[in-house]
Design an enzyme around this catalytic site. Structure first.
Site, PDB file in Angstrom:
ATOM      1  N   CYS A  57       0.370  34.750  30.287  1.00 32.95           N
ATOM      2  CA  CYS A  57       0.077  35.769  31.294  1.00 32.95           C
ATOM      3  C   CYS A  57       1.314  35.978  32.165  1.00 32.95           C
ATOM      4  CB  CYS A  57      -1.093  35.298  32.151  1.00 32.95           C
ATOM      5  SG  CYS A  57      -1.482  36.367  33.541  1.00 32.95           S
ATOM      6  N   CYS A 106      -7.231  37.453  32.229  1.00 31.57           N
ATOM      7  CA  CYS A 106      -6.786  36.066  32.263  1.00 31.57           C
ATOM      8  C   CYS A 106      -7.827  35.246  33.028  1.00 31.57           C
ATOM      9  CB  CYS A 106      -5.427  35.977  32.952  1.00 31.57           C
ATOM     10  SG  CYS A 106      -4.828  34.290  33.157  1.00 31.57           S
ATOM     11  N   CYS A 109      -6.038  33.823  36.613  1.00 36.03           N
ATOM     12  CA  CYS A 109      -5.643  34.712  37.719  1.00 36.03           C
ATOM     13  C   CYS A 109      -6.422  36.013  37.761  1.00 36.03           C
ATOM     14  CB  CYS A 109      -4.145  35.013  37.640  1.00 36.03           C
ATOM     15  SG  CYS A 109      -3.685  36.082  36.262  1.00 36.03           S
ATOM     16  N   CYS A 129      -6.449  43.741  22.017  1.00 40.21           N
ATOM     17  CA  CYS A 129      -5.455  44.796  22.209  1.00 40.21           C
ATOM     18  C   CYS A 129      -4.868  44.636  23.611  1.00 40.21           C
ATOM     19  CB  CYS A 129      -6.165  46.141  22.032  1.00 40.21           C
ATOM     20  SG  CYS A 129      -5.092  47.559  22.011  1.00 40.21           S
TER      21      CYS A 129
END
Length: 141
Positions: A57, A106, A109, A129
């Protein structure tokens, strides 16, 4: 502290931590990660990346996907058939833009990553995607 099965800290970031980390992002990266934006197709910097490594991330650096899980879709966005650890990606119903999709974020976060669709290759049949702006690439095995 919350830990994933693969041993990563999943403790949610505070709002202050998110804002501190977001300060180093571009306006476009903030729009995508923090406000559920989408980058235009065929424009992301990681779309054609064929190197071996991991895709964490961009906001909190939690490992999300690996290069050996990436596949070509010709959709205009990097696509993967599974995450590094299912606990690292959370799914939410997205009924924006006149359609129903599954948004992925994520797990640590809450940054917007993209969407997952049920039209991917074996072994999962899934297509995660992703927005390149939501990820970084770390080369290595």
């Amino acid at each position: 502290m919350s830990t994933s099965a693969s041993g990563y800290d999943l403790t949610p970031l505070t709002d202050a931590e998110k804002q501190q980390r977001a300060a180093g992002l571009t306006a476009e990266e903030r729009r995508i990660l923090l406000n559920q934006g989408t980058e235009p197709p065929f424009c992301g910097g990681l779309l054609d990346n064929k190197e071996s490594g991991t895709y964490p991330c961009k906001l909190c650096h939690l490992p999300l996907f690996r290069s050996d899980q990436k596949f070509e879709t010709r959709t205009g966005w990097p696509s993967f058939y599974q995450p590094v650890d299912p606990e690292h990606v959370k799914e939410l119903r997205d009924d924006s833009h006149g359609m129903v999709r599954t948004e992925i974020r994520c797990a640590r976060c809450d940054g917007h990553l993209g969407h997952v669709f049920p039209d991917g290759p074996p072994p999962t049949g899934l297509r995660y995607c992703l927005n390149s702006a939501s990820l970084v690439f770390e080369a290595g095995d």
